[in-house]
Design a protein around this motif. Structure first.
Motif, short mmCIF file in Angstrom:
data_model
loop_
_atom_site.label_atom_id
_atom_site.label_comp_id
_atom_site.label_asym_id
_atom_site.label_seq_id
_atom_site.Cartn_x
_atom_site.Cartn_y
_atom_site.Cartn_z
N TYR A 86 0.86 -1.19 0.00
CA TYR A 86 0.00 0.00 0.00
C TYR A 86 0.89 1.24 0.00
O TYR A 86 1.67 1.46 0.94
CB TYR A 86 -0.91 -0.01 1.23
N LEU A 106 -1.26 -0.93 -4.30
CA LEU A 106 -2.45 -0.11 -4.07
C LEU A 106 -1.95 1.27 -3.67
O LEU A 106 -1.12 1.38 -2.78
CB LEU A 106 -3.28 -0.73 -2.95
N SER A 108 -2.76 5.57 -2.79
CA SER A 108 -3.70 6.66 -2.48
C SER A 108 -2.88 7.92 -2.24
O SER A 108 -1.66 7.85 -2.14
CB SER A 108 -4.55 6.33 -1.25
N VAL A 125 -6.98 4.46 -4.81
CA VAL A 125 -8.06 5.37 -4.43
C VAL A 125 -7.54 6.77 -4.79
O VAL A 125 -6.48 7.19 -4.32
CB VAL A 125 -8.38 5.29 -2.92
N SER A 256 -9.23 2.53 1.22
CA SER A 256 -8.05 1.82 0.71
C SER A 256 -7.95 0.45 1.37
O SER A 256 -7.63 -0.55 0.72
CB SER A 256 -6.77 2.60 0.98
#
Lengths: 311, 262
Positions: A86, A106, A108, A125, A256
């Motif tokens: 992440y 992932l 954000s 996101v 997220s």
């Protein structure tokens, strides 16, 4: 007999591997561009809360506390073998993409994510609400607004402005857009635009917002013509914007985490990038009163912060 | 001298009486916590309500973002009036906390609301919510409880396969379905009315898979039969909608007035 023995060993081995797989909770690696930055810290904190509720383990790697971040991150990924990385912020994503392009990533809090190098197995996101979300919420506060104007630079914001126009049109709002090539053109563009509109919309365009003077010019002209200004960020409230709507940071963290859990279970199509699901609203009553502009009072149930005049 | 003494005595009584009368309300506080919303507007609430209440009897307002802290002040009987959701009130009453409703919030003439589970029309029934995300505003415990009630005994097993995404407010939850961030939303029915107004196209794409039971909107409760000071504070609260500033404050809580419970 030998076959029977062999089968027993095979069964035992299978049971061992299966149980070992279940016993180990999934591990997520959180790479933070700078955990001292409030927005990154808030997002990380909410993300971890959801992971904890779902019995996931995580390791954190903060770029600001490593001299040779690239090498150390590479080593950590090999060591931890996370199911997903992440990445909070553009810097974190770019580095993780370099050193672990084969891993599920992932992201954000990445500004303008469409400019990122996105590969297969990347999810995200977005940092900004979609224009349709913004316009819908804007209508909640000002249901009678019909004509909204904005300045933009064609090179940086053409696609975004096209999306805004399409989304606004679907909601019965007319967007009057005026392109500019450089900040010198702002004055003339505003003189042409302001008489035609009910409200001016500040979008995140680097040419329009190239300097403090440009921003001041927008607010001064709007004030002279008694036109309210709506902005994508509450940093413009102090300058006189009547309303600012932006993404809620805590929700970005939770969202997220939800996405991470679904990705781990292969329940999300590859390449999914979601818009933030939560919004933060700041209403400048002082500016509204000065303009004698009415708003839908029922919308007060959605306001995070009200700015009154200093008495 | 004989004439001065009684005048001085009356004057002293008047002064001290006024003093105590003016300051006897200091510290009388309304405590507020609502698990049915997740909007971080505590600073605005505090400023807006304090400004109003201080000018209407010297009262104060204290919002909470933590259920534990709010329940702790109830336990310590610190507050005079508690504003809370009826779901929370029932939970506390089950724990033998003797809270009694004094006023119920109203919105457009209604004192009751029900929650609705909305999805896009391609989700035909609740069984299709397995392994999906449901958005809702409020505490996770509250959303979970509403979802459980809507799903009913038959579909209760689905709960463990549903991820709840907490968002700040109802309208965020409903729009999260329309914009694809969640498969379903839990919101008040009035939230759907809002969506119909601000984004009718998206509203038309949604349908409802179930409803919760009706419940009161926000309630104002006391731990004992209101005495003079609490009765005065309740009256100030009840009359808030009659003043512009008071009415705006109530809107921040999602209501537009109060109705007294008999």
């Amino acid at each position: 007999m030998k076959i029977m023995e062999f089968c027993k060993v095979l069964i035992l081995l299978s049971v061992f591997w299966v149980s070992a797989g279940f016993a180990q909770p999934s591990k997520v690696l959180i790479v933070n561009s700078d955990n001292a930055v409030f927005r990154y810290g808030t997002i990380a904190s909410e993300f971890k809360k959801v992971l904890q509720q779902n019995a996931y383990q995580w390791t954190e790697f903060n770029l600001n506390s490593h001299a040779d971040a690239e090498a150390e991150l590479k080593q950590l990924i090999q060591q931890e073998n996370p199911v997903l990385i992440y990445c909070i912020g553009t810097k974190a994503y770019s580095l993780a993409r370099n050193v672990a392009s084969n891993k599920k990533l992932l992201f954000s809090a990445a500004i303008n994510w469409r400019r990122l190098d996105i590969g297969e197995g990347t999810y995200g996101v977005a940092n900004e609400l979609s224009s349709a979300q913004e316009i819908s919420l804007l209508r909640y506060f000002f249901p009678t607004i019909k004509n909204i104007g904005l300045l933009y630079n064609d090179k940086f914001s053409r696609e975004y402005v096209e999306t805004i126009k399409k989304d606004a049109s679907a909601l019965g709002i007319n967007i009057i857009n005026q392109p500019i090539n450089d900040a010198q053109e702002i004055g003339d563009a505003l003189n042409e635009l302001l008489p035609k509109i009910d409200m001016f919309w500040i979008i995140s365009d680097p040419v329009v917002l190239s300097s403090k003077a440009s921003v001041q010019q927008i607010f001064q002209s709007a004030q002279q013509r008694k036109k309210p200004v709506y902005a994508y960020s509450d940093v413009f409230i102090e300058q006189g914007a009547v309303l600012a709507i932006s993404a809620d940071l805590a929700t970005i963290g939770r969202q997220s985490a939800s996405l991470a859990l679904m990705v781990d279970k292969d329940k999300v199509p590859e390449g999914t990038v979601q818009n933030p699901a939560g919004s933060t609203v700041t209403l400048n009553k002082c500016a509204l009163d000065a303009l004698r502009l009415n708003f839908n009072q029922d919308a007060l149930d959605s306001v995070n912060k009200i700015v009154e005049c200093n008495k | 001298m004989k004439r001065i003494l009684p005048v001085f005595f009356i004057f002293s009584v008047f002064i001290t009486g006024s003093y105590w009368s003016a300051y006897s309300n200091v510290g009388s506080t309304i405590y507020f916590y609502n698990p049915e919303t997740n909007i971080n507007n505590f600073a605005t609430l505090k400023t807006a309500f304090d400004t109003y209440l201080v000018n209407h009897g010297g009262y104060y307002f204290q919002p909470f973002d933590s259920r534990e802290n709010f329940e702790a002040v109830i336990k310590e009987k610190k507050g005079d009036i508690y504003l809370l959701s009826s779901w929370h009130l029932k939970a506390l009453q089950q724990k033998n906390v003797p809270l009694k409703i004094a006023l119920v919030g109203t919105s457009k003439g209604n004192t009751m609301q029900r929650k609705v589970l909305s999805t896009k029309k391609d989700i035909a029934d609740v069984s299709m919510l397995k392994n999906t995300v449901v958005a809702g505003a409020g505490s996770e415990e509250y959303i979970h409880s509403v979802l459980k009630q809507i799903l009913g005994k038959e579909q209760e097993a689905l709960l463990k396969d549903i991820k709840i995404l907490i968002v700040p407010k109802d309208i965020d939850a409903i729009m999260a379905v329309g914009f694809g961030m969640a498969s379903a939303a839990i919101s008040a029915e009035s939230g759907l009315d809002k969506l119909a107004m601000i984004n009718p196209n998206q509203f038309r794409e949604l349908h409802s898979l179930g409803f919760s039971e009706k419940d009161y909107l926000l309630v104002a409760a006391t731990l004992k039969k209101p005495e003079r000071q609490e009765a005065e504070l309740l009256e100030v609260l009840r009359k808030m909608s009659e003043a512009d500033a008071g009415g705006e404050n109530l809107k921040l809580l999602g209501i537009d007035g109060w109705r007294a419970m008999q």
